[in-house]
Design an enzyme around this catalytic site. Structure first.
Site, short mmCIF file in Angstrom:
data_model
loop_
_atom_site.label_atom_id
_atom_site.label_comp_id
_atom_site.label_asym_id
_atom_site.label_seq_id
_atom_site.Cartn_x
_atom_site.Cartn_y
_atom_site.Cartn_z
N HIS A 72 0.85 -1.19 0.00
CA HIS A 72 0.00 0.00 0.00
C HIS A 72 0.89 1.24 0.00
O HIS A 72 1.95 1.26 0.61
CB HIS A 72 -0.91 -0.01 1.24
CG HIS A 72 -1.99 1.01 1.15
ND1 HIS A 72 -1.77 2.34 1.41
CD2 HIS A 72 -3.29 0.90 0.78
CE1 HIS A 72 -2.89 3.01 1.21
NE2 HIS A 72 -3.84 2.16 0.83
N GLU A 77 -4.23 1.87 -7.23
CA GLU A 77 -4.60 3.03 -6.41
C GLU A 77 -3.68 4.19 -6.76
O GLU A 77 -2.57 4.27 -6.22
CB GLU A 77 -4.44 2.72 -4.92
CG GLU A 77 -5.34 1.64 -4.41
CD GLU A 77 -5.55 1.74 -2.90
OE1 GLU A 77 -6.71 1.86 -2.50
OE2 GLU A 77 -4.58 1.73 -2.14
#
Ligand code: 13P
Length: 252
Positions: A96, A166
């Site tokens: 992430h 993302e």
């Protein structure tokens, strides 16, 4: 029809176990009724055992937000894939951007992805550019991120891979990426995977989108963005908003 995948990344929320249980219970109530959606909730490690106890296998899966790539040993503060597997966790978010900001590299991401594959677990591999400009340099950046993150992965393991695109600039932002651009990016990501692993593997790898997703924009992101699922941050810890989102994307 392939089920849509909605992953809730709770990040470092909520701050009490009681709240975590309440939120999970409300998600579970909605998830039980869904026909075409797979729900994965990724709470902080500390809540995982308690939430697993309240879950019945087929309604909702629990994932983690990271692992350390070694199985066990002298690694203070770390949690291994082996430990999570033993609890019954099947999914782990890897790479992430918030972890990359704290020092995660493509090299450690590659080791973590491989550690999960060796145990038959599913990495939700996060990729995404920090900036976009007209020169298209973000495409080269993404290609390298995918190649470097998967450099230890052979074709036989790739069936467990989930990619979460993302764009870093959309995370925590007011507005998500335009669905038309999400569509372009999902095609680009698949093309990189085709070059690496072949057509069949590439088309069967779920590609999710994440960044400012909420119950209002989720259906349009699916219909115009042509993605397989969503990785949701803020809206996943808002019980009402997340319930609305799950119901909205459950098309049969
Ligand atoms: P937001 O949905 O809060 O923008 O966060 C996205 C994200 O980082 C999910 O992993």
């Amino acid at each position: 029809m392939k089920k849509r995948m909605i992953v809730g990344n709770w990040k470092m929320n909520p701050i009490t176990l009681e709240e975590a249980k309440r939120l999970f219970k409300s998600i579970k109530r909605v998830a039980e009724k869904l026909k075409s959606v797979t729900v994965v909730v990724c709470p902080p490690y500390i809540y995982i055992p308690a939430l697993l106890n309240t879950r019945s296998e087929f309604q909702i899966s629990i994932g983690a937000q990271d692992i350390y790539f070694e199985g066990q040993g002298s690694f203070t503060g770390e949690v291994s894939a082996l430990m999570l597997k033993d609890l019954g966790v099947g999914y782990v978010i890897i790479g992430h951007s918030e972890r990359r900001e704290m020092g995660e590299t493509d090299e450690s991401v590659a080791k973590k992805v491989q550690a999960l594959f060796e145990l038959g677990m599913c990495p939700i591999l996060c990729i995404g550019e920090k900036i976009r400009d007209d020169s298209g340099s973000h495409l080269e950046f993404l290609k390298n991120q995918i190649k470097n993150s998967l450099n230890k992965v052979s074709k036989k393991h790739i069936g467990k891979l989930i990619i979460a695109y993302e764009p870093v600039w959309a995370i925590g932002a007011k507005k998500a990426m335009e669905p038309e651009n999400i569509y372009e990016m999902s095609i680009f990501i698949r093309k990189v995977l085709v070059d690496m692993y072949g057509y069949d593997e590439a088309v069967s790898t779920p590609v999710l989108y994440g960044g400012a997703v909420n119950f209002r924009n989720a259906t349009e992101i699916f219909s115009k963005g042509q993605i397989d699922g969503l990785l949701v941050g803020r809206e996943s810890v808002n019980s009402t908003g997340f319930a609305e989102l799950l119901k909205a994307v459950d098309v049969s």
